[in-house]
Design an enzyme around this catalytic site. Structure first.
Site, short mmCIF file in Angstrom:
data_model
loop_
_atom_site.label_atom_id
_atom_site.label_comp_id
_atom_site.label_asym_id
_atom_site.label_seq_id
_atom_site.Cartn_x
_atom_site.Cartn_y
_atom_site.Cartn_z
N LYS A 12 0.88 -1.17 0.00
CA LYS A 12 0.00 0.00 0.00
C LYS A 12 0.91 1.21 0.00
O LYS A 12 1.66 1.44 0.95
CB LYS A 12 -0.90 -0.01 1.24
CG LYS A 12 -1.80 1.22 1.31
CD LYS A 12 -2.64 1.27 2.58
CE LYS A 12 -3.03 2.72 2.87
NZ LYS A 12 -3.66 2.88 4.17
N GLY A 21 -8.19 9.36 9.91
CA GLY A 21 -8.47 9.46 11.33
C GLY A 21 -9.57 10.44 11.69
O GLY A 21 -9.90 10.58 12.86
N ALA A 53 -9.40 5.49 4.23
CA ALA A 53 -9.26 6.65 5.12
C ALA A 53 -10.49 7.53 5.15
O ALA A 53 -11.10 7.82 4.13
CB ALA A 53 -8.05 7.51 4.74
N GLY A 54 -10.83 7.94 6.37
CA GLY A 54 -11.87 8.95 6.56
C GLY A 54 -13.24 8.40 6.91
O GLY A 54 -14.13 9.16 7.26
N ASN A 65 -9.32 1.63 9.76
CA ASN A 65 -8.50 1.37 10.93
C ASN A 65 -9.10 2.06 12.16
O ASN A 65 -9.69 1.41 13.01
CB ASN A 65 -7.06 1.83 10.68
CG ASN A 65 -6.10 1.30 11.74
OD1 ASN A 65 -6.49 0.96 12.84
ND2 ASN A 65 -4.84 1.21 11.41
N THR A 66 -8.99 3.38 12.19
CA THR A 66 -9.38 4.12 13.39
C THR A 66 -10.81 3.84 13.85
O THR A 66 -11.06 3.67 15.05
CB THR A 66 -9.22 5.64 13.14
OG1 THR A 66 -7.90 5.86 12.65
CG2 THR A 66 -9.44 6.43 14.40
#
Lengths: 261, 261, 261, 261
Positions: free
Chosen positions: D99, D160, D186-187, D208-209
């Site tokens: 990635k 995040g 992301a986001g 992830n977050t």
């Protein structure tokens, strides 16, 4: 007084107008008179196939309006094409201002993110005052400033869509992070859109379709000019912070005031 | 000329201002001078505990501003309380105009949907010119018109939040369906919000917090006044239809126009 | 286990399905089998002019699906009409559950804000388990609870529009303030809409058009069922708080970890 | 079966998970077991200062989860740094998947729009299977495909933030125009966000977050997995077209059906 300052030059208006798609030259003239824009932008490569007479009279029209001209490179798809067009514009119009447009995709008319910095760099070295038409991409805009652009012109939405700011968070982050004047170019459809970006601290707006295709372009030009001023005033006046819960504008007591001793 | 007409009376401005929460009486006066509002609204039940002197001087201040007064029933929670307060306001201020507020919930300060029509009906029968503060509820607003209200004042968002229109679709449907003047009252935080509802065809806006709590209330009052005019002009000028795909403002050919024969 | 509890009765699913507008009875049956809804809602006043046979076979179909039936009063415009229809439904279907619909406006199909509480009150006194179809109006919903409704069903958007939640702030405030189960009824068009309201803490959703008019209603029914469960899980799992600035998911040091002593 | 196909390899899940910020290794393991992701991404440059033991045990943990590993170049700021990191990851983890992250701005953690294509090009020539983390910029993503990327991973919002898709129109245009698999990276903060981008036709999501920082990461992992499947099902099921005006789900006649002859 709160002038817009671009490359050291002062402008009393924060509105820039395009000159295409008006129902008639007369309405363009009246719209310009109503809005009193800082600059007028015009493409070198205008659609005037086989009609040199029309081109000459359009050129005469622009000159008569006594508003600084900002030639643009609309329709260019490569760095070399943009540079050639800018050079021709400088010769033809006698100005070193240029609105740099390089189209990266014909469907969305998105600026060519990957080639814009290089083109801007070369034009600046050739002595142009470059106003690059960009996206709201923070990295791109920071690099444009790095190579010497003294202003950047991010889009709000694709050209001609009139949708207004599609990504407010990115545009506001851009405003916080970029230290040169920022002018929103493309995608505004309503005076409230123009007012909104000015409230965020943008330094100006450039419009074309939203005025030219209004039923009454002259009144719309006037509306946009007023909205830009309103947004600028609001920016300086310091807007209230939105609240999540209601707050009475009139705190009240149980007793009407004239009953009190 | 395009006056706002309420109960047969003509107003040259489409902005109504509240009079609470200003940093000082002097700033209120200057904001009113800057904005030239159609009317000033003031609560009968103002917070002035134990200070009759303050109340008298506020009243004198309002009179000196030579702007029509619109007393309101802020702080009332029942039909009976609202009617009593309206009657007292008529006697005290010598006007039969009343902004009808009945709070249905103390946290959101939402109008009491279920009791507003009844209160409006009684006040109209008592000869008041009633401007009811309502939600954007279509059924409620239609019933207010049915009982004789010649204008309705829906909120954009809860009082004092400054969030701007929370439900644009409902507000635009309301505008299409209700035939009397509609004035957005409460929830506007920025001139762009005011401009936006005027573009939709709303007839006016009523503001308080967004002006009073600005860092510079006078400049903000001026900004709102300009934004309201811009939005009204845009409404009449006929806004462009937003497009889903990009459209070049400058259709181009391969050949610069001055090269053409 | 986390059952939906309405009027003391436990349901293992949090999805309620309407039964209208399916391409065929067979697809309705398969969609119900795929989604395993808590209840099926059906109008008494179905469009079946001159076709008693069709009505009878529809009724047989509903009975065969072995899912609790929730008759509704769709098409009623007055309190009296709604009560009569509810009584007929009780007799015909042998259930005291009723989804109370009173239309206040034929164009938006908005619930009749002003008459809903009175109708709910009467139905509750007659022994019905009333699920009132309402707007997101906080005052209205609080009053429905006051008269004894043990659940309320606010819309997300007008019936059949599929727009999803038009006023998230109002819906979230409603969720915070109302202590009985809340089921979003009407206006959801996508599984993500259903997931979203469940994340906010809503107790269930009622769908019809979004499933019935999908190209593949059976797969869509399954998608909605999964989305409702996902949203409920997310609600219990405790969602992260959105951040205004980026935060690396992987905080990094200058040295790859396996190089460290 | 509807596998996600990346560089010719089939994956039965459309969810990719990050491995950072979990409260404990045990919770990471349980979340992976609950979500059954297609791949796990991990940074080479993990924060593990002075603790080789921790690094080794993390690496053992990843291996034990029997999920394909996708190393990432998080924390790299230049093309050269990214290439070195990718080469080290290939050696360390024994995989040519990478990635590609190059940070262009430390505050927003935005990908480096201007250098991403060059880095991807070099990595592809070195035999890597490159999944580039990009913005939603159409021109950038098209160029990534031009140099040979068989999938692209645009952000929805800065890493995040959990804000969900900030520019739906751009993301949907991207989906229409790019012919390779697109994975939102992301986001995303909520299962409804994941469901939404899948409904638009995106091929997968990387999180992830939103999982790691949930109060209950295991249940949240399960919620995201279900939401991704729901969104994919809805995409194939063919969603209804949103309507501007209400449409009764139950068209009604004046007469209850059982009264008809």
């Amino acid at each position: 007084t709160d002038p817009l300052i671009l490359y050291g030059q002062h402008f009393s208006s924060r509105l820039l107008l395009g000159t295409a798609r008006y129902p008639s030259p007369a309405l363009l003239e009246q719209a310009v008179a109503a809005a009193q824009p800082a600059m007028l932008t015009a493409a070198l490569r205008r659609q005037s196939a086989g009609n040199a007479e029309a081109s000459r009279s359009f050129w005469t029209l622009l000159q008569n309006m006594q508003t600084p001209l900002l030639p643009n490179t609309a329709g260019c798809h490569s760095v070399q094409e943009a540079i050639s067009t800018a050079e021709m514009a400088r010769e033809l119009y006698g100005t070193d201002w240029i609105k740099l447009e390089i189209i990266g995709d014909d469907y969305t008319l998105q600026p060519d993110t990957l080639n814009l910095v290089g083109a801007a760099d070369q034009l600046l070295r050739r002595g142009f005052k470059v106003l690059p038409y960009s996206t709201e991409d923070l990295v791109l805009c920071l690099r444009l400033v790095d190579v010497g652009c003294q202003a950047v012109m991010p889009w709000a939405a694709p050209i001609g869509t009139g949708k207004g700011p599609l990504n407010p968070l990115a545009l506001r982050t851009l405003r916080e992070r970029v230290q040169v004047p920022l002018i929103v170019d493309a995608g505004l459809g309503l005076p409230s859109h123009a007012c909104q970006v000015m409230e965020w601290g943008y330094d100006g707006v450039l419009l074309n379709t939203a005025v030219a295709l209004a039923l009454d372009p002259v009144r719309m030009a006037q509306a946009f000019a007023a909205a830009v001023r309103a947004g600028r005033d609001a920016f300086w006046a310091g807007t209230m912070t939105p609240q999540d819960s209601a707050q009475p504008s009139t705190p009240v007591l149980g007793t009407p005031f004239w009953h009190q001793p």
